[in-house]
Design an enzyme around this catalytic site. Structure first.
Site, PDB file in Angstrom:
ATOM      1  N   ASP A   1     -17.413   6.785  -0.854  1.00 20.56           N
ATOM      2  CA  ASP A   1     -16.093   6.681  -0.208  1.00 20.56           C
ATOM      3  C   ASP A   1     -15.795   8.045   0.403  1.00 20.56           C
ATOM      4  OD1 ASP A   1     -13.512   5.962   0.559  1.00 20.56           O
ATOM      5  OD2 ASP A   1     -12.665   6.070  -1.471  1.00 20.56           O
TER       6      ASP A   1
ATOM      7  N   GLN B   1     -10.311  -4.045  -3.367  1.00 24.35           N
ATOM      8  CA  GLN B   1     -11.630  -3.565  -2.930  1.00 24.35           C
ATOM      9  C   GLN B   1     -12.683  -3.851  -4.004  1.00 24.35           C
ATOM     10  OE1 GLN B   1     -12.010  -1.693   0.167  1.00 24.35           O
ATOM     11  NE2 GLN B   1     -14.109  -2.342  -0.197  1.00 24.35           N
TER      12      GLN B   1
ATOM     13  N   ARG C   1     -13.483  -9.035   1.521  1.00 22.92           N
ATOM     14  CA  ARG C   1     -12.073  -8.702   1.298  1.00 22.92           C
ATOM     15  C   ARG C   1     -11.194  -9.923   1.567  1.00 22.92           C
ATOM     16  NH1 ARG C   1     -10.444  -3.467   1.632  1.00 22.92           N
ATOM     17  NH2 ARG C   1      -8.585  -4.383   0.713  1.00 22.92           N
TER      18      ARG C   1
ATOM     19  N   CYS D   1     -16.466   1.563   0.898  1.00 21.28           N
ATOM     20  CA  CYS D   1     -15.266   0.720   1.039  1.00 21.28           C
ATOM     21  C   CYS D   1     -14.777   0.718   2.481  1.00 21.28           C
ATOM     22  CB  CYS D   1     -14.176   1.192   0.093  1.00 21.28           C
ATOM     23  SG  CYS D   1     -13.508   2.789   0.505  1.00 21.28           S
TER      24      CYS D   1
ATOM     25  N   ARG E   1       0.888  -1.180   0.000  1.00 15.69           N
ATOM     26  CA  ARG E   1       0.000   0.000   0.000  1.00 15.69           C
ATOM     27  C   ARG E   1       0.911   1.211   0.000  1.00 15.69           C
ATOM     28  NH1 ARG E   1      -5.324   1.316   3.601  1.00 15.69           N
ATOM     29  NH2 ARG E   1      -6.106  -0.180   2.075  1.00 15.69           N
TER      30      ARG E   1
ATOM     31  N   HIS F   1      -7.548   0.678  -6.263  1.00 14.03           N
ATOM     32  CA  HIS F   1      -7.683  -0.212  -5.105  1.00 14.03           C
ATOM     33  C   HIS F   1      -8.339  -1.501  -5.620  1.00 14.03           C
ATOM     34  CE1 HIS F   1      -7.865  -1.572  -1.121  1.00 14.03           C
ATOM     35  NE2 HIS F   1      -8.679  -0.708  -0.561  1.00 14.03           N
TER      36      HIS F   1
HETATM   37  N1   CP Z   1     -11.256  -0.368   2.537  1.00 15.67           N
HETATM   38  C1   CP Z   1     -10.002  -0.463   2.980  1.00 15.67           C
HETATM   39  O1   CP Z   1      -9.060  -0.681   2.220  1.00 15.67           O
HETATM   40  O2   CP Z   1      -9.866  -0.328   4.311  1.00 15.67           O
HETATM   41  P1   CP Z   1      -8.481  -0.102   5.064  1.00 15.67           P
HETATM   42  O3   CP Z   1      -7.960   1.238   4.634  1.00 15.67           O
HETATM   43  O4   CP Z   1      -8.837  -0.132   6.529  1.00 15.67           O
HETATM   44  O5   CP Z   1      -7.547  -1.188   4.680  1.00 15.67           O
HETATM   45  N1  NVA Z   2     -10.084   6.585  -1.131  1.00 16.74           N
HETATM   46  C1  NVA Z   2      -9.660   6.161   0.189  1.00 16.74           C
HETATM   47  C2  NVA Z   2      -9.877   4.683   0.343  1.00 16.74           C
HETATM   48  C3  NVA Z   2      -9.525   4.142   1.701  1.00 16.74           C
HETATM   49  C4  NVA Z   2      -9.686   2.641   1.771  1.00 16.74           C
HETATM   50  C5  NVA Z   2      -8.209   6.536   0.412  1.00 16.74           C
HETATM   51  O1  NVA Z   2      -7.395   6.361  -0.495  1.00 16.74           O
HETATM   52  O2  NVA Z   2      -7.886   7.018   1.504  1.00 16.74           O
END
Ligand code: CP
Ligand code: NVA
Length: 310
Positions: A228, A136, A296, A268, A106, A133
């Site tokens: 989101d 997701q 997930r 999400c 990430r 993502h």
């Molecule tokens: N939706 C999601 O990716 O959650 P986290 O940021 O908690 O991993």
């Molecule tokens: N769009 C959000 C998603 C978090 C899971 C971010 O990138 O922070």
């Protein structure tokens, strides 16, 4: 079975047959797990988890997915390993490839995940970047498959920012013949390069892509409303401006009243009640975000199995 994936860096560039297969596999893995519990399919295999940004769902589900399939994880502290600073991405990727079977990353930039994959000889999985993502979207696809029996023709209204999550969902829609509408304020549309690819996919699968500035229009015939956070991780300096611009795009009772009675709502997560969604909607029977969150675990198992076992 489709040709095995080498990495999962995004969803939009994958073959559609493979995306559909991953969604189906995820649903099967959930059913298998409910019937028979953990397996040993990744016995002795290890995934390294490198997270530059916070996470609850993604990190826990990757760890639990490895545990439930007989494997293990190594958590890399980004400050300590300091990829790209303490040593080059090249050297970090080459070293990790000698010890682990997979790298889950990430990162703030898509470029870093792409770079890790370029130099690693083990699979790299995008666990969220500024662009996509994919895990997701696969979990969402699994939820829609479980609810409807098919993804073809499903109508998805994404009300909010044209962000990483929206990008992967639009890609999923293109691959699986869904109808995707983004309702966002001017200036927050999705990247033209991605839309070109999504539209090319839709031309093959019978899906469609639409963008509007009117949230009511977006939800009028929706099967599912997706939202989101307005301010994604790394965009904190835009918080005041975005919160002001996105206010008319809140998913609330009034917006839901404009949608079909059967329309459900998902997110999400993490959610910010009172901003992109109201607590009232989150407390309603139409809120299915935790079904998606559960998935997930299984969607990522499907990805890990494809990548590590081939
Ligand atoms: N939706 C999601 O990716 O959650 P986290 O940021 O908690 O991993
Ligand atoms: N769009 C959000 C998603 C978090 C899971 C971010 O990138 O922070």
């Amino acid at each position: 079975m489709s040709k095995p994936l080498r990495h999962l860096l995004n969803l939009v560039d994958q073959p559609s047959a493979l995306v559909e297969e991953l969604v189906r596999d995820a649903a099967r893995l959930r059913a298998d797990f409910r019937a028979a519990g953990p397996s040993e399919t990744l016995h002795g295999r290890t995934a390294a988890l490198f997270f530059e940004k916070p996470s609850l769902r993604t990190r826990v589900t990757f760890e639990v997915a490895m545990i439930q399939t007989g494997g293990s994880t190594v958590i890399l502290d980004p400050a300590s390993v300091s990829i790209g600073k303490r040593e080059s991405v090249h050297d970090a990727a080459k070293s990790l490839s000698r010890w682990v079977d997979c790298i889950v990353a990430r990162t703030f930039t898509q470029a870093l995940v792409d770079d890790l994959a370029r130099h690693a000889s083990v699979p790299v999985i995008n666990a969220l970047t500024d662009e996509e993502h994919p895990c997701q979207a696969l979990a969402f696809g699994q939820m829609m498959l479980e609810r409807r029996g098919s993804l073809r023709g499903a109508r998805v209204a994404f009300v909010g920012d044209g962000n990483n999550v929206a990008n992967s969902l639009a890609a999923l829609a293109g691959h699986c013949g869904m109808h995707f509408t983004l309702a966002c304020p001017k200036g927050y549309e999705q990247p033209p390069a991605l839309l070109k690819k999504v539209e090319a996919l839709c031309a093959i699968t019978g899906g469609s892509y639409k963008q509007t500035y009117d949230p009511i229009e977006a939800v009028r015939d929706a099967d599912v409303i997706y939202t989101d956070v307005w301010v994604s991780m790394g965009e904190e300096d835009q918080a005041a401006e975005k919160t002001k611009n996105f206010h008319p795009y809140q998913v609330n009772a009034a917006l839901l009243a404009a949608a079909p009675e059967t329309c459900v709502v998902t997110h999400c997560l993490p959610a910010h009640p009172g901003e992109e969604i109201t607590q009232e909607v989150m407390d309603s029977a139409r809120y299915v975000a935790f079904d998606e969150a559960e998935n997930r675990l299984h969607a990522q198992k499907a990805v890990l199995l494809h990548l590590i076992r081939g």
